[in-house]
Motif scaffolding. Sequence first.
Motif, PDB file in Angstrom:
ATOM      1  N   GLY A  90       7.566  -4.635  13.622  1.00  0.00           N
ATOM      2  CA  GLY A  90       6.571  -4.806  14.486  1.00  0.00           C
ATOM      3  C   GLY A  90       5.924  -6.116  14.126  1.00  0.00           C
ATOM      4  N   ILE A  91       5.781  -6.374  13.031  1.00  0.00           N
ATOM      5  CA  ILE A  91       5.548  -7.224  12.159  1.00  0.00           C
ATOM      6  C   ILE A  91       5.478  -8.403  11.783  1.00  0.00           C
ATOM      7  CG2 ILE A  91       3.801  -7.966  10.589  1.00  0.00           C
ATOM      8  CD1 ILE A  91       2.532  -5.619  10.656  1.00  0.00           C
ATOM      9  N   ASP A  92       5.739  -9.926  11.968  1.00  0.00           N
ATOM     10  CA  ASP A  92       6.212 -11.001  12.475  1.00  0.00           C
ATOM     11  C   ASP A  92       6.863 -11.212  10.979  1.00  0.00           C
ATOM     12  OD1 ASP A  92       8.630 -13.205  11.647  1.00  0.00           O
ATOM     13  OD2 ASP A  92       7.046 -14.264  13.363  1.00  0.00           O
ATOM     14  N   PRO A  93       7.434 -11.348  10.048  1.00  0.00           N
ATOM     15  CA  PRO A  93       7.595 -11.330   7.881  1.00  0.00           C
ATOM     16  C   PRO A  93       7.053 -13.268   7.684  1.00  0.00           C
ATOM     17  CG  PRO A  93       9.650 -10.681   9.231  1.00  0.00           C
ATOM     18  CD  PRO A  93       9.412 -10.276   9.738  1.00  0.00           C
ATOM     19  N   GLU A  94       7.556 -13.891   9.412  1.00  0.00           N
ATOM     20  CA  GLU A  94       7.196 -15.746   8.994  1.00  0.00           C
ATOM     21  C   GLU A  94       6.206 -15.478   9.341  1.00  0.00           C
ATOM     22  OE1 GLU A  94       9.938 -17.160   8.364  1.00  0.00           O
ATOM     23  OE2 GLU A  94      11.309 -16.204   7.707  1.00  0.00           O
ATOM     24  N   GLU A  95       4.994 -14.944  10.044  1.00  0.00           N
ATOM     25  CA  GLU A  95       4.372 -14.710  10.167  1.00  0.00           C
ATOM     26  C   GLU A  95       2.825 -14.164   8.674  1.00  0.00           C
ATOM     27  OE1 GLU A  95       2.343 -14.184  13.774  1.00  0.00           O
ATOM     28  OE2 GLU A  95       1.144 -15.674  13.616  1.00  0.00           O
ATOM     29  N   TYR A  96       3.224 -13.596   8.053  1.00  0.00           N
ATOM     30  CA  TYR A  96       2.930 -12.670   7.697  1.00  0.00           C
ATOM     31  C   TYR A  96       3.521 -12.094   6.633  1.00  0.00           C
ATOM     32  CZ  TYR A  96      -0.234 -11.983  11.788  1.00  0.00           C
ATOM     33  OH  TYR A  96      -0.882 -12.051  12.654  1.00  0.00           O
ATOM     34  N   SER A  97       2.384 -11.836   5.622  1.00  0.00           N
ATOM     35  CA  SER A  97       3.124 -11.292   3.897  1.00  0.00           C
ATOM     36  C   SER A  97       1.530 -10.140   4.159  1.00  0.00           C
ATOM     37  CB  SER A  97       3.132 -12.199   2.702  1.00  0.00           C
ATOM     38  OG  SER A  97       1.412 -12.764   2.789  1.00  0.00           O
ATOM     39  N   GLY A  98       2.490  -8.931   2.891  1.00  0.00           N
ATOM     40  CA  GLY A  98       1.578  -7.990   2.640  1.00  0.00           C
ATOM     41  C   GLY A  98       1.890  -7.584   1.314  1.00  0.00           C
ATOM     42  N   PHE A  99       1.043  -6.873   1.046  1.00  0.00           N
ATOM     43  CA  PHE A  99       0.881  -6.379  -0.579  1.00  0.00           C
ATOM     44  C   PHE A  99       1.059  -4.289  -0.230  1.00  0.00           C
ATOM     45  CE2 PHE A  99      -3.167  -7.264  -1.760  1.00  0.00           C
ATOM     46  CZ  PHE A  99      -3.957  -6.109  -1.930  1.00  0.00           C
ATOM     47  N   ALA A 100       1.142  -3.887  -0.964  1.00  0.00           N
ATOM     48  CA  ALA A 100       1.741  -2.004  -1.276  1.00  0.00           C
ATOM     49  C   ALA A 100       1.244  -1.316  -2.595  1.00  0.00           C
ATOM     50  CB  ALA A 100       2.859  -1.720  -0.056  1.00  0.00           C
ATOM     51  N   PHE A 101       0.728  -0.719  -2.119  1.00  0.00           N
ATOM     52  CA  PHE A 101       0.403   0.214  -3.632  1.00  0.00           C
ATOM     53  C   PHE A 101       0.305   1.284  -3.740  1.00  0.00           C
ATOM     54  CE2 PHE A 101      -3.821  -1.376  -2.608  1.00  0.00           C
ATOM     55  CZ  PHE A 101      -4.173   0.336  -3.128  1.00  0.00           C
ATOM     56  N   GLY A 102       1.015   2.411  -4.668  1.00  0.00           N
ATOM     57  CA  GLY A 102       0.751   3.787  -4.331  1.00  0.00           C
ATOM     58  C   GLY A 102       0.810   4.661  -5.929  1.00  0.00           C
ATOM     59  N   PHE A 103      -0.248   5.276  -5.539  1.00  0.00           N
ATOM     60  CA  PHE A 103      -0.594   6.929  -7.358  1.00  0.00           C
ATOM     61  C   PHE A 103      -0.028   7.783  -7.041  1.00  0.00           C
ATOM     62  CE2 PHE A 103      -4.232   4.143  -6.504  1.00  0.00           C
ATOM     63  CZ  PHE A 103      -5.085   4.576  -6.773  1.00  0.00           C
ATOM     64  N   GLY A 104      -0.322   8.778  -7.753  1.00  0.00           N
ATOM     65  CA  GLY A 104      -0.625  10.237  -7.449  1.00  0.00           C
ATOM     66  C   GLY A 104      -1.594  10.977  -8.417  1.00  0.00           C
ATOM     67  N   VAL A 105      -2.483  11.747  -7.104  1.00  0.00           N
ATOM     68  CA  VAL A 105      -4.001  11.784  -8.158  1.00  0.00           C
ATOM     69  C   VAL A 105      -3.707  13.052  -8.875  1.00  0.00           C
ATOM     70  CG1 VAL A 105      -5.732  12.817  -6.826  1.00  0.00           C
ATOM     71  CG2 VAL A 105      -4.560  10.869  -5.310  1.00  0.00           C
ATOM     72  N   GLU A 106      -2.633  13.643  -8.998  1.00  0.00           N
ATOM     73  CA  GLU A 106      -2.689  14.705 -10.035  1.00  0.00           C
ATOM     74  C   GLU A 106      -2.622  14.557 -10.855  1.00  0.00           C
ATOM     75  OE1 GLU A 106      -1.454  15.172  -7.012  1.00  0.00           O
ATOM     76  OE2 GLU A 106      -2.480  16.962  -6.475  1.00  0.00           O
ATOM     77  N   ARG A 107      -1.866  13.457 -10.978  1.00  0.00           N
ATOM     78  CA  ARG A 107      -1.544  12.484 -12.515  1.00  0.00           C
ATOM     79  C   ARG A 107      -3.040  11.876 -12.445  1.00  0.00           C
ATOM     80  NH1 ARG A 107       0.839   9.923 -16.579  1.00  0.00           N
ATOM     81  NH2 ARG A 107       0.755   7.659 -16.138  1.00  0.00           N
ATOM     82  N   VAL A 108      -3.845  11.515 -11.845  1.00  0.00           N
ATOM     83  CA  VAL A 108      -4.840  10.035 -12.395  1.00  0.00           C
ATOM     84  C   VAL A 108      -5.921  12.004 -12.669  1.00  0.00           C
ATOM     85  CG1 VAL A 108      -6.821   9.447 -11.350  1.00  0.00           C
ATOM     86  CG2 VAL A 108      -4.942   8.900 -10.556  1.00  0.00           C
ATOM     87  N   VAL A 109      -5.959  12.385 -12.366  1.00  0.00           N
ATOM     88  CA  VAL A 109      -6.230  14.001 -12.588  1.00  0.00           C
ATOM     89  C   VAL A 109      -6.814  14.456 -14.210  1.00  0.00           C
ATOM     90  CG1 VAL A 109      -7.838  16.268 -12.338  1.00  0.00           C
ATOM     91  CG2 VAL A 109      -7.583  14.697 -10.175  1.00  0.00           C
ATOM     92  N   MET A 110      -5.132  14.454 -13.711  1.00  0.00           N
ATOM     93  CA  MET A 110      -4.875  14.792 -15.442  1.00  0.00           C
ATOM     94  C   MET A 110      -5.278  14.030 -17.033  1.00  0.00           C
ATOM     95  SD  MET A 110      -0.848  16.343 -14.252  1.00  0.00           S
ATOM     96  CE  MET A 110      -0.317  16.946 -15.893  1.00  0.00           C
ATOM     97  N   MET A 111      -5.248  12.728 -16.352  1.00  0.00           N
ATOM     98  CA  MET A 111      -5.100  11.949 -17.298  1.00  0.00           C
ATOM     99  C   MET A 111      -6.709  11.637 -17.427  1.00  0.00           C
ATOM    100  SD  MET A 111      -3.532   7.883 -16.663  1.00  0.00           S
ATOM    101  CE  MET A 111      -3.557   7.673 -15.196  1.00  0.00           C
TER     102      MET A 111
END
Length: 338
Positions: free
Chosen positions: A296-317
């Motif tokens: 329901g968001i008009d891509p002509e008016e708005y843009s955006g970014f997204a990101f994701g990561f796994g928390v277990e991998r962070v803890v392991m590192m």
Amino acid sequence: MLSQIEAVRIEIENDLAAVDSSAAVEAFRLKHLVKKGTLQGLIDQLRAVPKEEKPAIGKALNVLRSFVDSEFERLRTTYAQTSTVTPIDLSLPARGTQAGSVHPITQTLDRIVDIFSSMGFDVAEGPDVEDDARNFSKLNFAEDHPARDMQDTFFVNAADRNDLLLRTHTSSVQVRVMESTKPPIRCIMPGRVYRNEAVSARSLAEFHQVEGLYIDKGVTMADLKGTIMAFARRFYDENAKFRFRTSYFPFTEPSAEVDMSCFLCHGEGCRVCKHTGWLEIAGCGMVHPNVLTACGIDPEEYSGFAFGFGVERVVMMLTGIDDIRLLYENDLRVLKQF
Ligand code: 2U9
């Protein structure tokens, strides 16, 4: 002899009246009731008493004996009961308390939330049981995308519908936020996700993700890069270097994977970065126009970014743990280290 018995009776009565503890009961027994005690001493004298006096003296001795026996038994029972209560030594030092600690996954999630909150991101939550539309269709997954396969996703049997599943990523919550909120949206979604995978040292069927979403007018890839780098410098290493490699996700276009110089060896190569000098820390991209439209968001008016990561991998590192299952076995020898 009768007067001697009477004298002993008086002495015994006085001693009985003075008994006030289990130790005093025992002292009474040792004085009067043992082989060499007062009572036996009287009984031993009976042999020397003239025959005609024996019945009267024997009777007096019997009366005294049964009186002493019953009184002794009464006191023994009384003080035996109180003596079972171990006296408390109030001067002893207190026993050490076993303090619990916050699980490393929760500690890490808390730190991540703190940093993004300070950067102006809200935190959103949503249901673990999700519908196909919010987990897949609205995120631009094709109808025949392999992630929709029974091998990859846990589907839920429900009496009245056949589109329920355990969310495979927290993106479904970002869909809910977009459906119900007019941009600007600046939100992270930490949570548990489920994938139908064999459990091994590297993967679990249930793990945690943090995803982020930023939608407004004029948001660009530069905002995405700046946000991820600002977070990673605060979370891992303030001197970190980055590289963004092109990638593919159905819900972002363009998409990228983010590598960061190893926080331990700073690029030299070590066990944590598998001697590459780089750590893969996140996936990301610009939200696909199809996703914006579906939510329901008009891509002509708005843009955006997204990101994701796994928390277990962070803890392991961060910890150097090389078997992900160790994080969920609740072995105190592991958990006490954090
Ligand atoms: C919406 C639109 C886009 C979230 C994103 C990734 C890239 C990503 C994985 C990293 C490891 C998940 O834990 S993991 O398996 N995620 O690489 N996630 S972009 O993109 C979104 C989210 C919501 C509405």
